[in-house]
Motif scaffolding. Structure first.
Motif, PDB file in Angstrom:
ATOM      1  N   ARG A 155       4.865  10.847 -83.161  1.00 42.69           N
ATOM      2  CA  ARG A 155       3.409  11.018 -83.183  1.00 42.69           C
ATOM      3  C   ARG A 155       3.014  12.480 -83.344  1.00 42.69           C
ATOM      4  N   LEU A 156       3.651  13.351 -82.550  1.00 42.35           N
ATOM      5  CA  LEU A 156       3.330  14.771 -82.678  1.00 42.35           C
ATOM      6  C   LEU A 156       3.762  15.321 -84.040  1.00 42.35           C
ATOM      7  N   GLY A 157       4.929  14.863 -84.537  1.00 41.58           N
ATOM      8  CA  GLY A 157       5.386  15.312 -85.845  1.00 41.58           C
ATOM      9  C   GLY A 157       4.392  14.953 -86.936  1.00 41.58           C
ATOM     10  N   LEU A 158       3.869  13.731 -86.897  1.00 38.94           N
ATOM     11  CA  LEU A 158       2.889  13.310 -87.894  1.00 38.94           C
ATOM     12  C   LEU A 158       1.585  14.099 -87.781  1.00 38.94           C
ATOM     13  N   LEU A 159       1.118  14.308 -86.544  1.00 37.65           N
ATOM     14  CA  LEU A 159      -0.154  15.012 -86.363  1.00 37.65           C
ATOM     15  C   LEU A 159      -0.034  16.496 -86.704  1.00 37.65           C
ATOM     16  N   ILE A 160       1.073  17.122 -86.303  1.00 34.60           N
ATOM     17  CA  ILE A 160       1.234  18.552 -86.588  1.00 34.60           C
ATOM     18  C   ILE A 160       1.437  18.776 -88.084  1.00 34.60           C
ATOM     19  N   LEU A 216       4.300  21.444 -91.722  1.00 31.32           N
ATOM     20  CA  LEU A 216       4.833  20.287 -92.437  1.00 31.32           C
ATOM     21  C   LEU A 216       6.172  19.826 -91.847  1.00 31.32           C
ATOM     22  N   HIS A 217       7.008  20.771 -91.476  1.00 28.09           N
ATOM     23  CA  HIS A 217       8.363  20.404 -91.064  1.00 28.09           C
ATOM     24  C   HIS A 217       8.478  20.034 -89.588  1.00 28.09           C
ATOM     25  N   ALA A 218       7.335  19.962 -88.895  1.00 25.09           N
ATOM     26  CA  ALA A 218       7.354  19.343 -87.568  1.00 25.09           C
ATOM     27  C   ALA A 218       7.826  17.895 -87.678  1.00 25.09           C
ATOM     28  N   LEU A 219       7.591  17.304 -88.829  1.00 30.79           N
ATOM     29  CA  LEU A 219       7.975  15.909 -89.069  1.00 30.79           C
ATOM     30  C   LEU A 219       9.482  15.718 -88.999  1.00 30.79           C
ATOM     31  N   PRO A 223      11.494  14.939 -84.341  1.00 29.17           N
ATOM     32  CA  PRO A 223      12.407  13.791 -84.215  1.00 29.17           C
ATOM     33  C   PRO A 223      13.862  14.212 -84.045  1.00 29.17           C
ATOM     34  N   PHE A 224      14.285  15.294 -84.702  1.00 37.29           N
ATOM     35  CA  PHE A 224      15.659  15.763 -84.509  1.00 37.29           C
ATOM     36  C   PHE A 224      15.861  16.240 -83.077  1.00 37.29           C
ATOM     37  N   LEU A 225      14.852  16.886 -82.503  1.00 35.89           N
ATOM     38  CA  LEU A 225      14.945  17.305 -81.104  1.00 35.89           C
ATOM     39  C   LEU A 225      15.125  16.097 -80.194  1.00 35.89           C
TER      40      LEU A 225
END
Length: 307
Positions: A155-160, A216-219, A223-225
């Motif tokens: 969710r955070l990856g998509l929003l960020i 962009l690369h929060a996506l 998830p990798f974290l």
């Protein structure tokens, strides 16, 4: 249930996987172009832009395909949004490559009616991609993902990443004073000046691509974290602690994106911040460290009580 278990239960999006492979193939072609074509455009090899965009879209397509596969329930809206993203991504990549072949720039180029039309098409494609990405983000927010760390990461990856896309809009309204050029990456200096290796980010002025890239690369990063914590710290941290760590890092990551954009808008190179910017970065780092420390402390206390 882990994200790995969920992803094995559902087929990945074929259109998004096709985008991934096509972008990877384009990256190879652009890489050959970097070696074989000596032309320079805006201070960098002419094939560098399609090379970077191809890698970015390959990562983006693969990540979205994985993300749709791990959602507990199938969503036709998200799948259709993914297909729309594939379509507009192909348009954007095709225009970038076409302009490279023609020996001119793609972004902000309004020097001729054709260049202006192509840039307008790219702008429309970017807006459609933003809305389709938003639809996938809303879908992820509405579904209950069993693993809490993965839920926060997705969710955070998509929003960020949406925030990173918004950071790109600051480039389109830069007043360059150059006829036919309606936007720029750099602030305080012209585009095409001295830049960092590979990325090309300005080393003498602000560069709005930095916040865009990081957002962009929060996506991929978040998830990798979540995966790394489950894979290598799963025996020491329970699900609640892992979820809290992802939340702390995700919030800090989200603050970093506007902070980097703010620095760029003040015409500061990434590696040459002024005192005010350093204070802001230090405050963010300190708050993040405190948050991580509190999560780990509570986790240790919880293990001691249960023992």
């Amino acid at each position: 249930m882990t994200t790995v278990e969920v992803s094995e239960a559902r087929r990945w999006s074929r259109p998004l996987i096709a985008l991934t492979w096509a972008s990877a193939a384009l990256a190879v072609i652009a890489g050959i172009g970097l070696l074989a074509d000596a032309r320079i455009l805006t201070g960098v090899p002419i094939w560098l832009k399609p090379f970077k965009f191809a890698i970015s879209f390959a990562l983006y397509g693969w990540t979205l395909a994985w993300l749709l596969s791990v959602l507990p329930r199938r969503s036709r809206l998200a799948e259709r949004a993914g297909a729309v993203i594939v379509g507009v991504s192909v348009i954007e990549l095709a225009i970038i490559v076409t302009q490279v072949i023609r020996g001119t720039t793609s972004h902000y180029n309004q020097t001729t009616p054709l260049n202006s039309t192509l840039w307008s098409a790219m702008g429309i494609s970017i807006m459609v991609l933003f809305l389709a990405h938003l639809a996938i983000a809303v879908t992820a927010l509405r579904q209950r993902i069993p693993d809490r760390a993965s839920a926060h990461a997705i969710r955070l990856g998509l929003l960020i990443s949406l925030l990173g896309m918004l950071a790109a809009f600051t480039m389109t309204n830069r007043q360059t004073g150059i006829e036919g050029l309606g936007g720029a990456h750099s602030v305080g200096v012209p585009d095409g000046g001295p830049g960092m290796p590979l990325t090309g980010w300005s080393t003498v002025g602000g560069d709005l691509r930095i916040g865009h890239f990081v957002g962009l690369h929060a996506l991929q990063v978040l998830p990798f974290l979540a995966y790394a914590l489950a894979r290598w710290a799963g025996t020491r941290l329970d699900q609640v602690a892992r979820a809290r760590l992802v939340l702390v890092v995700g919030v800090a990551y989200g603050v970093l994106v506007p902070l980097l954009t703010w620095q760029a808008l003040r015409a500061q190179p990434l590696l040459r911040p002024d005192g005010l910017t350093l204070v802001a970065f230090a405050a963010l780092a300190a708050a993040t460290a405190i948050g991580i420390g509190l999560v780990l402390s509570r986790s240790r206390e919880s293990r001691m009580v249960s023992a």
